[in-house]
Design a protein around this motif. Sequence first.
Motif, PDB file in Angstrom:
ATOM      1  N   GLU A   1       0.867  -1.149  -0.111  1.00 32.95           N
ATOM      2  CA  GLU A   1      -0.179  -0.035   0.085  1.00 32.95           C
ATOM      3  C   GLU A   1       1.029   1.186   0.058  1.00 32.95           C
ATOM      4  O   GLU A   1       1.848   1.192   0.876  1.00 32.95           O
ATOM      5  CB  GLU A   1      -0.847  -0.055   1.274  1.00 32.95           C
ATOM      6  CG  GLU A   1      -1.844   1.202   1.269  1.00 32.95           C
ATOM      7  CD  GLU A   1      -2.487   1.235   2.547  1.00 32.95           C
ATOM      8  OE1 GLU A   1      -3.653   0.635   2.691  1.00 32.95           O
ATOM      9  OE2 GLU A   1      -2.323   2.190   3.675  1.00 32.95           O
ATOM     10  N   THR A   2       0.239   2.131  -1.081  1.00 29.30           N
ATOM     11  CA  THR A   2       0.986   3.765  -0.810  1.00 29.30           C
ATOM     12  C   THR A   2      -0.117   4.503  -0.449  1.00 29.30           C
ATOM     13  O   THR A   2      -1.317   4.351  -1.135  1.00 29.30           O
ATOM     14  CB  THR A   2       1.815   3.771  -2.121  1.00 29.30           C
ATOM     15  OG1 THR A   2       2.887   3.238  -2.232  1.00 29.30           O
ATOM     16  CG2 THR A   2       2.355   5.380  -2.118  1.00 29.30           C
ATOM     17  N   ARG A   3      -0.078   5.262   0.559  1.00 27.88           N
ATOM     18  CA  ARG A   3      -1.100   6.132   0.933  1.00 27.88           C
ATOM     19  C   ARG A   3      -0.795   7.425   1.274  1.00 27.88           C
ATOM     20  O   ARG A   3       0.427   7.712   2.096  1.00 27.88           O
ATOM     21  CB  ARG A   3      -1.403   5.357   2.244  1.00 27.88           C
ATOM     22  CG  ARG A   3      -2.969   6.137   2.850  1.00 27.88           C
ATOM     23  CD  ARG A   3      -3.580   5.014   3.779  1.00 27.88           C
ATOM     24  NE  ARG A   3      -4.706   5.591   4.194  1.00 27.88           N
ATOM     25  CZ  ARG A   3      -5.701   4.790   4.896  1.00 27.88           C
ATOM     26  NH1 ARG A   3      -5.474   3.658   4.979  1.00 27.88           N
ATOM     27  NH2 ARG A   3      -6.692   5.645   5.317  1.00 27.88           N
ATOM     28  N   ALA A   4      -1.450   8.346   1.089  1.00 28.93           N
ATOM     29  CA  ALA A   4      -1.531   9.815   1.609  1.00 28.93           C
ATOM     30  C   ALA A   4      -2.230   9.974   2.828  1.00 28.93           C
ATOM     31  O   ALA A   4      -3.419   9.669   2.935  1.00 28.93           O
ATOM     32  CB  ALA A   4      -2.203  10.945   0.528  1.00 28.93           C
ATOM     33  N   TRP A   5      -1.762  10.485   4.125  1.00 20.01           N
ATOM     34  CA  TRP A   5      -2.319  10.765   5.424  1.00 20.01           C
ATOM     35  C   TRP A   5      -2.626  12.285   5.525  1.00 20.01           C
ATOM     36  O   TRP A   5      -1.754  12.939   5.374  1.00 20.01           O
ATOM     37  CB  TRP A   5      -1.392  10.152   6.427  1.00 20.01           C
ATOM     38  CG  TRP A   5      -1.254   8.522   6.174  1.00 20.01           C
ATOM     39  CD1 TRP A   5      -0.210   7.955   5.523  1.00 20.01           C
ATOM     40  CD2 TRP A   5      -2.059   7.569   6.726  1.00 20.01           C
ATOM     41  NE1 TRP A   5      -0.266   6.599   5.782  1.00 20.01           N
ATOM     42  CE2 TRP A   5      -1.605   6.327   6.355  1.00 20.01           C
ATOM     43  CE3 TRP A   5      -3.304   7.311   7.517  1.00 20.01           C
ATOM     44  CZ2 TRP A   5      -1.948   5.183   6.639  1.00 20.01           C
ATOM     45  CZ3 TRP A   5      -4.014   6.200   7.727  1.00 20.01           C
ATOM     46  CH2 TRP A   5      -3.274   5.099   7.353  1.00 20.01           C
ATOM     47  N   THR A   6      -3.758  12.455   6.040  1.00 24.20           N
ATOM     48  CA  THR A   6      -4.034  14.017   6.274  1.00 24.20           C
ATOM     49  C   THR A   6      -3.712  14.443   7.560  1.00 24.20           C
ATOM     50  O   THR A   6      -4.255  13.781   8.856  1.00 24.20           O
ATOM     51  CB  THR A   6      -5.634  14.099   6.285  1.00 24.20           C
ATOM     52  OG1 THR A   6      -5.955  13.592   4.931  1.00 24.20           O
ATOM     53  CG2 THR A   6      -6.104  15.498   6.233  1.00 24.20           C
ATOM     54  N   ILE A   7      -3.196  15.154   7.944  1.00 27.97           N
ATOM     55  CA  ILE A   7      -2.839  15.886   9.230  1.00 27.97           C
ATOM     56  C   ILE A   7      -3.041  17.435   9.149  1.00 27.97           C
ATOM     57  O   ILE A   7      -2.876  18.101   8.028  1.00 27.97           O
ATOM     58  CB  ILE A   7      -1.555  15.625   9.634  1.00 27.97           C
ATOM     59  CG1 ILE A   7      -0.286  15.970   8.552  1.00 27.97           C
ATOM     60  CG2 ILE A   7      -1.189  14.196   9.845  1.00 27.97           C
ATOM     61  CD1 ILE A   7       1.232  15.895   9.445  1.00 27.97           C
ATOM     62  N   LYS A   8      -3.124  18.220  10.457  1.00 27.27           N
ATOM     63  CA  LYS A   8      -2.999  19.546  10.414  1.00 27.27           C
ATOM     64  C   LYS A   8      -1.444  20.037  10.107  1.00 27.27           C
ATOM     65  O   LYS A   8      -0.797  19.573  10.699  1.00 27.27           O
ATOM     66  CB  LYS A   8      -3.485  19.988  11.807  1.00 27.27           C
ATOM     67  CG  LYS A   8      -4.946  19.977  12.051  1.00 27.27           C
ATOM     68  CD  LYS A   8      -5.410  21.175  11.316  1.00 27.27           C
ATOM     69  CE  LYS A   8      -7.016  21.396  11.658  1.00 27.27           C
ATOM     70  NZ  LYS A   8      -7.735  22.468  10.847  1.00 27.27           N
ATOM     71  N   LYS A   9      -1.400  21.154   9.538  1.00 25.63           N
ATOM     72  CA  LYS A   9      -0.086  21.798   9.182  1.00 25.63           C
ATOM     73  C   LYS A   9       0.549  22.179  10.557  1.00 25.63           C
ATOM     74  O   LYS A   9      -0.176  22.465  11.490  1.00 25.63           O
ATOM     75  CB  LYS A   9      -0.239  22.831   8.297  1.00 25.63           C
ATOM     76  CG  LYS A   9       1.283  23.568   7.954  1.00 25.63           C
ATOM     77  CD  LYS A   9       0.571  24.707   7.140  1.00 25.63           C
ATOM     78  CE  LYS A   9       1.890  25.507   6.338  1.00 25.63           C
ATOM     79  NZ  LYS A   9       1.958  26.389   5.343  1.00 25.63           N
ATOM     80  N   GLY A  10       1.879  21.637  10.781  1.00 26.85           N
ATOM     81  CA  GLY A  10       2.317  22.158  12.127  1.00 26.85           C
ATOM     82  C   GLY A  10       2.465  20.913  12.984  1.00 26.85           C
ATOM     83  O   GLY A  10       2.810  21.057  14.195  1.00 26.85           O
TER      84      GLY A  10
END
Length: 370
Positions: free
Chosen positions: A298-307
Amino acid sequence: MMTMSLKIGIVGLPNVGKSTLFNALTKNEVDAENYPFCTIDPSVGVVPVPDARLDALADMAETEKKINAVVEFVDIAGLVKGASKGEGLGNKFLSNIRDVDAILHVARIFNDPDIVHVEGRTDPLTDIQIINLELIEADKQVIEKRRVSNAKDLKRQDKTAIVIESVLDKVEKILDDEKFISQYLEDFSEQEIVELKKLQFLTAKKVLYALNKDSVGKNIDSQDDDMWDTLMSYFKENEAFWVIVDGKTEQELNEFSEEERGLYKEELGSHLDDISILIKKSYELLGLISYFTVGVKETRAWTIKKGSTAPVAGQAIHNDFKDKFIRAEVIGAKELLVFGGKKSAKEAGKMRMEGKEYIVQDGDVIEFHI
């Protein structure tokens, strides 16, 4: 797993192209008939965030599964003047807006006598101000109600009640100036922000304006009056996020391949922001970035808050990653692609070891050690 909320409500006056744009975004067909209030219940679509870095990383790793970051779009029925007082189906629609994290405000900049404008003319700035004023008026009603319910606790000098009253005073001043709370969030203390969020003010939500254009029709940006310049001045004054789209064309292009889409747009001589830019700007609007995990499975983009620090970023994968975090191996996506894989990057000494204080950057490829 700590999931990041990414729900954006599409709002605007009736017949400005909200449902058409929703269809273009989601490739789902919802009613987009030529009459007000055709969208009674909000339709929801989960849309992948386009990311060329993710595509390239997945190709490099020859991964079995690729997972994009996503944004959830909610098609909310058309608001009209007086919605805050219950006109049209105002109360229901305003409550739907309360449930989203940000607003995609669609305004029409095309002239088409066959598509009836609810106000009988095309004037995007006036349209925007009508909707914004309704959201402001709805928030003023929240202030009135909350002051009444807060009065008893305030009289006995309850600490939370004092903070709430301070929030209400600040918000009232902002709304009286016909501004959005989201423009002045830095004026609130951390304690006040906590209480502000609980009050669910509509104008505390970030807004992205989508100017809906007809590529083969008449549009106000090509007219000889000052309507377009006035709109641009308003956006500049309010430091607004905005894009130009052609919802109708984008919906029609859903059936085309990427190559065919590009060729068709060239034929139109279109200089529009692509629908993918709208999706990306919606993602950025909420102060979010992506990092990647790369592997054969699996290759995946994970979403996080900047900083976010590395341990906090790890929570996107699993809550345990924050408490059990030891270190993270990090390399930028572009740099990893140059080396053609983690093995070569490690041999070249380009995979960095980062600790708990490391602030994750957009585009980092991370391998967590716990």
